[in-house]
Design an enzyme around this catalytic site. Sequence first.
Site, PDB file in Angstrom:
ATOM      1  N   GLU A  52       1.037  -1.557   8.488  1.00 45.98           N
ATOM      2  CA  GLU A  52      -0.164  -0.820   8.114  1.00 45.98           C
ATOM      3  C   GLU A  52      -1.167  -1.673   7.338  1.00 45.98           C
ATOM      4  O   GLU A  52      -2.371  -1.405   7.360  1.00 45.98           O
ATOM      5  CB  GLU A  52       0.186   0.431   7.308  1.00 45.98           C
ATOM      6  CG  GLU A  52       0.874   1.526   8.122  1.00 45.98           C
ATOM      7  CD  GLU A  52       2.380   1.366   8.211  1.00 45.98           C
ATOM      8  OE1 GLU A  52       2.902   0.311   7.780  1.00 45.98           O
ATOM      9  OE2 GLU A  52       3.053   2.300   8.701  1.00 45.98           O
ATOM     10  N   PHE A 114      10.975  13.828   2.425  1.00 45.55           N
ATOM     11  CA  PHE A 114      11.113  12.564   3.148  1.00 45.55           C
ATOM     12  C   PHE A 114       9.734  11.961   3.419  1.00 45.55           C
ATOM     13  O   PHE A 114       8.842  12.627   3.905  1.00 45.55           O
ATOM     14  CB  PHE A 114      11.860  12.792   4.461  1.00 45.55           C
ATOM     15  CG  PHE A 114      11.993  11.526   5.281  1.00 45.55           C
ATOM     16  CD1 PHE A 114      12.723  10.438   4.808  1.00 45.55           C
ATOM     17  CD2 PHE A 114      11.349  11.416   6.497  1.00 45.55           C
ATOM     18  CE1 PHE A 114      12.814   9.271   5.543  1.00 45.55           C
ATOM     19  CE2 PHE A 114      11.444  10.246   7.247  1.00 45.55           C
ATOM     20  CZ  PHE A 114      12.171   9.172   6.768  1.00 45.55           C
ATOM     21  N   GLN A 115       9.579  10.705   3.113  1.00 41.79           N
ATOM     22  CA  GLN A 115       8.315   9.960   3.275  1.00 41.79           C
ATOM     23  C   GLN A 115       7.156  10.627   2.537  1.00 41.79           C
ATOM     24  O   GLN A 115       6.016  10.584   2.985  1.00 41.79           O
ATOM     25  CB  GLN A 115       7.994   9.747   4.761  1.00 41.79           C
ATOM     26  CG  GLN A 115       8.993   8.785   5.409  1.00 41.79           C
ATOM     27  CD  GLN A 115       8.556   8.239   6.753  1.00 41.79           C
ATOM     28  OE1 GLN A 115       7.891   8.928   7.513  1.00 41.79           O
ATOM     29  NE2 GLN A 115       8.930   6.998   7.049  1.00 41.79           N
ATOM     30  N   LYS A 164       0.853  17.585   7.366  1.00 40.53           N
ATOM     31  CA  LYS A 164       1.172  17.788   8.778  1.00 40.53           C
ATOM     32  C   LYS A 164       0.854  19.220   9.232  1.00 40.53           C
ATOM     33  O   LYS A 164       0.355  19.422  10.340  1.00 40.53           O
ATOM     34  CB  LYS A 164       2.652  17.477   8.999  1.00 40.53           C
ATOM     35  CG  LYS A 164       3.010  17.383  10.467  1.00 40.53           C
ATOM     36  CD  LYS A 164       4.435  16.862  10.639  1.00 40.53           C
ATOM     37  CE  LYS A 164       4.764  16.732  12.128  1.00 40.53           C
ATOM     38  NZ  LYS A 164       6.143  16.244  12.326  1.00 40.53           N
ATOM     39  N   MET A 482      -3.409 -24.248  -2.936  1.00 42.96           N
ATOM     40  CA  MET A 482      -4.242 -23.996  -4.113  1.00 42.96           C
ATOM     41  C   MET A 482      -3.376 -23.864  -5.357  1.00 42.96           C
ATOM     42  O   MET A 482      -3.743 -24.327  -6.443  1.00 42.96           O
ATOM     43  CB  MET A 482      -5.097 -22.736  -3.892  1.00 42.96           C
ATOM     44  CG  MET A 482      -6.237 -22.581  -4.863  1.00 42.96           C
ATOM     45  SD  MET A 482      -7.398 -23.971  -4.827  1.00 42.96           S
ATOM     46  CE  MET A 482      -8.699 -23.333  -3.785  1.00 42.96           C
TER      47      MET A 482
END
Lengths: 584, 173
Positions: A52, A114-115, A164, A482
């Site tokens: 993502e 969940f999630q 949802k 760097m």
Amino acid sequence: MSQTMTGAEIVLKALKDQGVEVIFGYPGGAVLPIYDEIFKQNAIQHVLVRHEQGAAHAAEGYARSTGKPGVLLVTSGPGATNAVTGLQDALMDSIPIICISGQVGSFLIGTDAFQEADTVGITRPCTKHNWLVKDANDLAKAMHQAFQVATTGRPGPVLVDIPKNVQMSPGVYVPARESRRKSYNPQTRGDLSDIKKAVELIERAERPIFYTGGGVINSGPNATRLLREFARATGFPVTSTLMGLGAYPASDKQWLGMLGMHGSYEANLAMHGCDVMINIGARFDDRITGRLDAFSPGSKKIHIDIDPSSINKTVRADVGIVGDCAVALEDMLRIWKSGGSKSQKNAVKDWWRQIESWRAVDCFRYAPSETTIKPQYALQRLQAAIEKKDFYITTEVGQHQMWAAQFLKFEEPNRWMTSGGLGTMGYGVPAAVGVQMAHPKSLVIDVAGEASFLMTMQEMSTAVQYRLPIKIFILNNERLGMVRQWQQLLHGERYSSSYSEALPDFVKLAEAFGCKGVRAEKPEELDGAIAEMLAYDGPVIFDCLVERHENCFPMIPSGKAHNEMLLGEADTEGAIDAAGAMLV
Amino acid sequence: MSVMQKPETIERHTMAVLVDNESGVLARIIGLFSGRGYNIESLTVAEVDHNEHLSRITIVTTGSPMVIEQIKALLSKIVPVHKVVDITVAGPSVERELALIKVRSTGEKRVEALRLNEAFRGRIMDTTLESFVFELTGDPGKIDAFVELMRPLGLVDVARTGVAAIARGPEGM
């Protein structure tokens, strides 16, 4: 005319009505109803990324290269948290992206489902605004407001979190024009009396400089055109931040190159010694100003910025103008022309003479080598190979990024995509995916370091899937360059964890992904290898083995002023004190 | 002086902020202060327009003039914020706070607490044979003074609302 449809249908209709053609995303349980709607239509193309964070950077690349907002779609919980880096990146660099995230059902919120994650809570400080939509009837409004907020004023990221069950519930669709938010009205036109004051300062200026930033590019093609016109009308020198490269053509004789920590000697000394500084769409970032109390001590400062909180944040403006760069430049030019204004020709001529003497120092020079590829040389050869082509450059973060800014030449805006504010390693590969989606026929190159590339290299798989012929040009020094440079200069050459002891074979890695791999180890191989990369019609990983201990110069050490620049290795002995080390 | 780095004077300002009364709006305001390391001395909030769902937040903050200017600009940028007024610079204003103060004592101390409460024009909201709850309104300095006086007289608890402020005169914000 209002229509009733499901939440998921509302999302798709709103995206279509907003003119969205491409979205970057990754499915999961809490966004399945939206993915189902995506499946049923053809107007919007979905690009399946591999992580993502990649979706967010791809949306940024798409947005930066087109001037249109980028859209990403992620699931709840880890989907949203993975996008956070990209949201903060877009916030720092003022990039309009819209993140749509699924959320667990509204009846489950707060139960550690969940999630589940508190997505609006987590993303509140890294978005311009966000919405948790608990009723499908509010969804269309939130979607349209998201586009309004992301693209107007100072652009930035927004997030719409949709449980949802809301995606599956019926709701009324309202069009964009009925969704505008009363409390949100960013000012776009600067105060005319301030603009007149600015023009008066510009007329009297003897040692002026235009200091331009990403705001000019965000403002759109008009701002670029007007900046060029104004610069030509006044004959003043122009420098730009990392974010603003391309707004002013690099081939023009009034161009001084980028300024800041690794900017050009002439640009930084001109900033230090100027008497009138015209800041257009830049924000006095600490990589630009160096030591604040020694920053351009003798100048009157004009600051044009669409964000009122940018003005007088760290550097006090003598004339602060809150407004869109294009609008302010148009007003300035009109007043300049109608009043028959002229710049101080003789004084400015002397100023140029001074600047030319700084330019003669040739600050980007480096010790050439016949045995190893110098990273600067690799970029010079790349520049020579692409300069006649229609190209877009993305970068990762580190030495290669600074060298790319120094050695690649940008004639037009929106051609240079780099993570400036946040400094996100791993930005360049997914950003290149986003740019190539927007410009399928153009050449898109990610100038990378091998360490940054490893952070998001899974997006090569995306490039292969969607036949995106992006070129990853890795300046491979087997070091976190760097970090290593700072450790050499600041930490007694103790190279703590800045050496990658294990690296993949990038040519084999390319082949494993289904890309082409090309390697160059010697300077004489370089041109042929670059030609091979450019000739290949598909994604390429180019492993350019470069000098391992090359340092990036010139450099303003932390805690120092612009006139205390280091030009090369010989200047580095004891250059940075302990106070400076804290500012790195 | 074009650059801020020398220590500047610290000022105390009261700001009135009109916002849409929606979920998360207070978190956005507080997040702005905590995220940038600014001070909140007091913060009060309540819905003031039930039809339009507008809440008024009064924030008392301290900072250098540059920081105060930043706070005002940053508050104004928050999407559900309609208006920000720096009450301190906008003109004369009224600042009031309400406090509930519980004192537990007997004998002379109890009599003294009662006497002082009258002197401060407080009201008695609750009493038992060994305690009082006083209600006091006024500017924060007056409440500070009263609380200090109650300390040796059996102070138990203090609940303060924080400052509510409004400009004097006929004009709205």
